[in-house]
Design a protein around this motif. Structure first.
Motif, PDB file in Angstrom:
ATOM      1  N   GLY A   1      14.173  16.294  -7.447  1.00  0.00           N
ATOM      2  CA  GLY A   1      14.444  16.617  -6.055  1.00  0.00           C
ATOM      3  C   GLY A   1      13.222  16.919  -5.216  1.00  0.00           C
ATOM      4  O   GLY A   1      13.337  17.047  -3.984  1.00  0.00           O
ATOM      5  N   LEU A   2      12.055  17.024  -5.825  1.00  0.00           N
ATOM      6  CA  LEU A   2      10.844  17.372  -5.063  1.00  0.00           C
ATOM      7  C   LEU A   2      10.398  16.192  -4.200  1.00  0.00           C
ATOM      8  O   LEU A   2      10.174  15.096  -4.710  1.00  0.00           O
ATOM      9  CB  LEU A   2       9.708  17.760  -6.009  1.00  0.00           C
ATOM     10  N   PRO A   3      10.246  16.388  -2.876  1.00  0.00           N
ATOM     11  CA  PRO A   3       9.659  15.320  -2.053  1.00  0.00           C
ATOM     12  C   PRO A   3       8.179  15.129  -2.403  1.00  0.00           C
ATOM     13  O   PRO A   3       7.410  16.099  -2.447  1.00  0.00           O
ATOM     14  CB  PRO A   3       9.826  15.841  -0.625  1.00  0.00           C
ATOM     15  N   VAL A   4       7.802  13.911  -2.665  1.00  0.00           N
ATOM     16  CA  VAL A   4       6.416  13.578  -3.019  1.00  0.00           C
ATOM     17  C   VAL A   4       5.940  12.481  -2.068  1.00  0.00           C
ATOM     18  O   VAL A   4       6.510  11.387  -2.042  1.00  0.00           O
ATOM     19  CB  VAL A   4       6.294  13.106  -4.481  1.00  0.00           C
ATOM     20  N   CYS A   5       4.901  12.771  -1.312  1.00  0.00           N
ATOM     21  CA  CYS A   5       4.331  11.784  -0.399  1.00  0.00           C
ATOM     22  C   CYS A   5       3.275  10.967  -1.109  1.00  0.00           C
ATOM     23  O   CYS A   5       2.335  11.530  -1.695  1.00  0.00           O
ATOM     24  CB  CYS A   5       3.724  12.475   0.820  1.00  0.00           C
ATOM     25  N   LEU A   6       3.406   9.663  -1.075  1.00  0.00           N
ATOM     26  CA  LEU A   6       2.389   8.744  -1.594  1.00  0.00           C
ATOM     27  C   LEU A   6       1.576   8.273  -0.395  1.00  0.00           C
ATOM     28  O   LEU A   6       1.977   7.374   0.331  1.00  0.00           O
ATOM     29  CB  LEU A   6       3.039   7.575  -2.312  1.00  0.00           C
ATOM     30  N   LEU A   7       0.438   8.915  -0.180  1.00  0.00           N
ATOM     31  CA  LEU A   7      -0.400   8.634   0.977  1.00  0.00           C
ATOM     32  C   LEU A   7      -1.416   7.549   0.624  1.00  0.00           C
ATOM     33  O   LEU A   7      -2.224   7.722  -0.295  1.00  0.00           O
ATOM     34  CB  LEU A   7      -1.127   9.896   1.429  1.00  0.00           C
ATOM     35  N   GLY A   8      -1.358   6.440   1.339  1.00  0.00           N
ATOM     36  CA  GLY A   8      -2.289   5.356   1.086  1.00  0.00           C
ATOM     37  C   GLY A   8      -2.677   4.674   2.376  1.00  0.00           C
ATOM     38  O   GLY A   8      -2.361   5.125   3.475  1.00  0.00           O
ATOM     39  N   GLU A   9      -3.385   3.571   2.220  1.00  0.00           N
ATOM     40  CA  GLU A   9      -3.782   2.767   3.372  1.00  0.00           C
ATOM     41  C   GLU A   9      -3.707   1.304   2.986  1.00  0.00           C
ATOM     42  O   GLU A   9      -3.466   0.959   1.811  1.00  0.00           O
ATOM     43  CB  GLU A   9      -5.162   3.176   3.869  1.00  0.00           C
ATOM     44  N   SER A  10      -3.910   0.431   3.948  1.00  0.00           N
ATOM     45  CA  SER A  10      -3.665  -0.993   3.709  1.00  0.00           C
ATOM     46  C   SER A  10      -4.576  -1.574   2.630  1.00  0.00           C
ATOM     47  O   SER A  10      -4.216  -2.554   1.974  1.00  0.00           O
ATOM     48  CB  SER A  10      -3.811  -1.782   5.018  1.00  0.00           C
ATOM     49  N   GLN A  11      -5.753  -0.980   2.418  1.00  0.00           N
ATOM     50  CA  GLN A  11      -6.668  -1.463   1.390  1.00  0.00           C
ATOM     51  C   GLN A  11      -6.619  -0.638   0.113  1.00  0.00           C
ATOM     52  O   GLN A  11      -7.449  -0.816  -0.775  1.00  0.00           O
ATOM     53  CB  GLN A  11      -8.098  -1.491   1.942  1.00  0.00           C
ATOM     54  N   SER A  12      -5.662   0.298   0.012  1.00  0.00           N
ATOM     55  CA  SER A  12      -5.515   1.067  -1.222  1.00  0.00           C
ATOM     56  C   SER A  12      -5.133   0.153  -2.383  1.00  0.00           C
ATOM     57  O   SER A  12      -4.587  -0.936  -2.187  1.00  0.00           O
ATOM     58  CB  SER A  12      -4.450   2.152  -1.060  1.00  0.00           C
ATOM     59  N   ARG A  13      -5.382   0.629  -3.598  1.00  0.00           N
ATOM     60  CA  ARG A  13      -5.032  -0.148  -4.788  1.00  0.00           C
ATOM     61  C   ARG A  13      -3.510  -0.110  -4.951  1.00  0.00           C
ATOM     62  O   ARG A  13      -2.936   0.914  -5.355  1.00  0.00           O
ATOM     63  CB  ARG A  13      -5.723   0.443  -6.015  1.00  0.00           C
ATOM     64  N   ALA A  14      -2.848  -1.230  -4.632  1.00  0.00           N
ATOM     65  CA  ALA A  14      -1.390  -1.268  -4.623  1.00  0.00           C
ATOM     66  C   ALA A  14      -0.804  -0.913  -5.983  1.00  0.00           C
ATOM     67  O   ALA A  14       0.269  -0.290  -6.067  1.00  0.00           O
ATOM     68  CB  ALA A  14      -0.917  -2.654  -4.180  1.00  0.00           C
ATOM     69  N   ILE A  69       1.448  15.970  -2.271  1.00  0.00           N
ATOM     70  CA  ILE A  69       0.900  14.723  -1.729  1.00  0.00           C
ATOM     71  C   ILE A  69       0.027  14.081  -2.789  1.00  0.00           C
ATOM     72  O   ILE A  69      -0.912  14.732  -3.297  1.00  0.00           O
ATOM     73  CB  ILE A  69       0.070  14.991  -0.457  1.00  0.00           C
ATOM     74  N   LEU A  70       0.330  12.841  -3.137  1.00  0.00           N
ATOM     75  CA  LEU A  70      -0.578  12.060  -3.980  1.00  0.00           C
ATOM     76  C   LEU A  70      -1.462  11.252  -3.046  1.00  0.00           C
ATOM     77  O   LEU A  70      -1.006  10.344  -2.354  1.00  0.00           O
ATOM     78  CB  LEU A  70       0.196  11.138  -4.919  1.00  0.00           C
ATOM     79  N   ASP A  71      -2.738  11.623  -3.008  1.00  0.00           N
ATOM     80  CA  ASP A  71      -3.702  11.004  -2.101  1.00  0.00           C
ATOM     81  C   ASP A  71      -4.267   9.758  -2.761  1.00  0.00           C
ATOM     82  O   ASP A  71      -5.096   9.837  -3.661  1.00  0.00           O
ATOM     83  CB  ASP A  71      -4.803  12.023  -1.778  1.00  0.00           C
ATOM     84  N   LEU A  72      -3.822   8.595  -2.293  1.00  0.00           N
ATOM     85  CA  LEU A  72      -4.253   7.307  -2.831  1.00  0.00           C
ATOM     86  C   LEU A  72      -5.060   6.523  -1.805  1.00  0.00           C
ATOM     87  O   LEU A  72      -5.161   5.294  -1.888  1.00  0.00           O
ATOM     88  CB  LEU A  72      -3.036   6.508  -3.285  1.00  0.00           C
ATOM     89  N   THR A  73      -5.643   7.229  -0.823  1.00  0.00           N
ATOM     90  CA  THR A  73      -6.509   6.570   0.144  1.00  0.00           C
ATOM     91  C   THR A  73      -7.804   6.127  -0.534  1.00  0.00           C
ATOM     92  O   THR A  73      -8.140   6.590  -1.633  1.00  0.00           O
ATOM     93  CB  THR A  73      -6.828   7.497   1.319  1.00  0.00           C
ATOM     94  N   LEU A  74      -8.541   5.262   0.119  1.00  0.00           N
ATOM     95  CA  LEU A  74      -9.755   4.716  -0.495  1.00  0.00           C
ATOM     96  C   LEU A  74     -10.803   5.791  -0.738  1.00  0.00           C
ATOM     97  O   LEU A  74     -11.395   5.872  -1.817  1.00  0.00           O
ATOM     98  CB  LEU A  74     -10.347   3.621   0.400  1.00  0.00           C
TER      99      LEU A  74
END
Length: 345
Positions: free
Chosen positions: A26-39, A97-102
């Motif tokens: 039930g925990l909200p988890v944000c996957l924060l990325g950008e267009s050039q992040s590793r998909a 927040i899982l920070d997956l930005t470059l």
């Protein structure tokens, strides 16, 4: 190298880190990325969160165009959010927040407000998942990092020497020190994976002396093992001379000069690696696009020297070097914590 497809052990690695971060059904988890992040890493994070019964959602921003005069790598300060009010509202609403930005949020201007809202930020370094899976944090990693942080915060002086000629003095009084063991489970905190490092951001006017980068040391901005020695002289926190023959010294001189910014020559942070599973030779095993270098920042016993932004000294710049140096002896108030590149108990 390996095929970019989903592998079960990589999902397992993300699941382990999420568990350490307190992820629960039930925990909200944000996957924060950008267009050039590793998909691939975003997909793995989402699948792991779903395994745990969390409620993941993606927040993917356009990667901003570069405004720098040179290629930029590993600043630790993603520009993707750019103060976007809707994005900030979404991040404030996410406990994890899982920070997956470059570049990551570690030095991003938005991070203090995100943490103040009570979110915890887990930075996933922009590495190939094979490297992340090798360096999944373990519960026993926490105590050594906490102990190192305690020693660094209590110290008045750091002295770094080496057989190559390093003789660097750092005033630790007033420095901001933090340690990362690879996960965050408390509101309003930030960590990164891979972990296993302690760093101190000295106050202005705190660093003097000489740092000799020997052949085999690593310039992570260039993703390169040095081929010839480079001698840096520092005064009042800033590199004032860069001496050495060959490409390594020449590239450093050109790169720093290109910014036209004195702060690019200044010390950002100093510290040492504590991760016994991180490998010095890892850079040789990956293509450049598959390796961000956090592993080399953390390998046990390295002296981690960094130039560039240091908000605690009032300096801001995108010019940045992270340089793990081998073979150093690091003392705090005369007591060694690293001896000739070997981590002491």
């Amino acid at each position: 190298m390996l095929m970019d497809r989903i592998e079960a052990p990589w999902i397992d690695a993300f699941e382990t880190v999420l568990r350490l971060c307190g992820a629960a059904p039930g925990l909200p988890v944000c996957l924060l990325g950008e267009s050039q992040s590793r998909a691939l890493n975003i997909d793995l994070a989402e699948l792991a969160a779903l395994r745990l019964g969390c409620r993941p959602f993606r927040c993917i921003l356009p990667t901003p165009p570069s405004t720098a005069p040179v290629p930029v790598r590993s600043t630790g300060a993603s520009r993707a959010i750019a103060g976007h009010p809707a994005v900030l509202a979404a991040l404030a609403a996410a406990p994890l927040i899982l920070d997956l930005t470059l570049e990551g949020l570690l030095h991003a201007p938005e991070l203090p407000a995100i943490l103040k809202a009570g979110s915890r930020v887990m930075m996933v370094s922009n590495e190939h998942p094979e490297a992340l899976a090798r360096l999944v944090p373990r519960p026993e990693d926490e105590a050594p990092v906490r102990a190192a942080v305690k020693r660094a915060r209590a110290a008045r002086r750091m002295h770094v020497t080496s057989a190559a000629g390093t003789d660097l003095h750092v005033v630790m009084e007033g420095a901001a020190t933090a340690g990362v063991w690879g996960w965050t489970d408390r509101p309003g905190t930030v960590a990164h994976w891979p972990g296993g490092v302690v760093v101190s951001f000295p106050r202005a006017g705190s660093v003097e002396g000489r740092l000799v980068l020997d052949a085999g040391d690593v310039n992570l901005t260039f993703k390169r093992y040095l081929e010839r020695p480079v001698r840096l002289t520092l005064a009042e926190d800033h590199i004032v001379t860069i001496e050495g023959e060959g490409a390594d010294a020449e590239m450093m001189r050109r790169y720093l000069d290109a910014w036209g910014d004195r702060a690019a020559y200044a010390v950002s942070h100093v510290g040492w690696g504590l991760n016994p599973r991180a490998r010095y030779e890892a850079l040789a095993m990956y293509d450049g696009r598959d390796f961000n270098g956090t592993e080399l920042r953390a390998f046990a016993g390295n002296f981690l020297f960094s130039t560039g932004a240091n908000e605690f000294a009032g300096r801001f710049t995108e010019g940045h070097f992270d340089i793990p140096v081998r073979g150093c002896t690091i003392t705090l108030d005369g007591e060694p914590v690293v001896h000739e590149g070997k981590l002491l108990p």
